[in-house]
Design a protein around this motif. Structure first.
Motif, mmCIF file in Angstrom:
data_model
loop_
_atom_site.group_PDB
_atom_site.id
_atom_site.type_symbol
_atom_site.label_atom_id
_atom_site.label_comp_id
_atom_site.label_asym_id
_atom_site.label_seq_id
_atom_site.Cartn_x
_atom_site.Cartn_y
_atom_site.Cartn_z
ATOM 1 N N MET A 199 43.257 34.507 45.955
ATOM 2 C CA MET A 199 43.120 35.924 46.719
ATOM 3 C C MET A 199 44.120 35.358 47.746
ATOM 4 O O MET A 199 44.073 36.878 48.575
ATOM 5 C CB MET A 199 41.357 35.932 47.210
ATOM 6 N N TYR A 219 34.289 40.857 47.676
ATOM 7 C CA TYR A 219 35.258 40.616 48.673
ATOM 8 C C TYR A 219 35.830 41.892 49.068
ATOM 9 O O TYR A 219 35.794 41.964 50.308
ATOM 10 C CB TYR A 219 36.364 39.488 48.186
ATOM 11 N N GLN A 220 36.689 42.850 48.269
ATOM 12 C CA GLN A 220 37.473 43.886 48.520
ATOM 13 C C GLN A 220 36.869 45.029 48.952
ATOM 14 O O GLN A 220 36.932 45.662 49.882
ATOM 15 C CB GLN A 220 38.062 44.574 47.153
ATOM 16 N N THR A 252 36.207 39.460 43.045
ATOM 17 C CA THR A 252 37.231 40.751 43.345
ATOM 18 C C THR A 252 36.435 41.631 44.200
ATOM 19 O O THR A 252 36.968 42.434 45.712
ATOM 20 C CB THR A 252 37.720 40.636 42.650
ATOM 21 N N GLY A 303 36.112 39.720 37.388
ATOM 22 C CA GLY A 303 36.320 40.718 38.451
ATOM 23 C C GLY A 303 35.441 41.413 39.839
ATOM 24 O O GLY A 303 35.832 42.073 40.881
#
Length: 109
Positions: free
Chosen positions: A92, A59-60, A56, A53
């Motif tokens: 994604m 990027y978030q 992720t 994660g």
């Protein structure tokens, strides 16, 4: 430009008193005629922390900041041989943008 760092806060390995960096990414803002855009560079996650994660979260965080700054679109490139990364982008729901990429080598590195 903003650099994002992902740290392992649960591991005791400290570097200069800070938890170990396990991932990083940079987001650059570029004003164009169409509006403010973003360019992602050097998104990297330590091999031992992949599929946990980290990417992720990076990027978030980048997309959240880009939205706050009213960025129209964010661009980056990924070589075809990077199959895991490209599968991650598809997972994604990120759109593959049809374009040609050009490079002018100006100095040897």
């Amino acid at each position: 430009s903003v650099i994002f760092l992902a740290r392992d806060t649960e591991k005791p390995e400290l570097i200069f008193g800070d938890p170990m960096i396990v991932g990083m990414a940079s987001l650059h803002f570029i004003q164009t005629l169409a509006g403010l855009t973003g360019q992602l560079e050097e998104v990297v996650v330590d091999d031992k922390y992949r599929r946990r994660g980290v990417a992720t979260m990076l990027y978030q965080a980048m997309f959240e900041l880009a939205r706050k700054r009213k960025v129209v679109e964010v661009y980056w490139t990924s070589q075809a041989r990077r199959t895991e990364a490209n599968a991650f982008y598809e997972k994604m729901g990120i759109e593959k943008y049809p374009t040609n990429v050009y490079r002018a080598k100006l100095n040897s590195a």
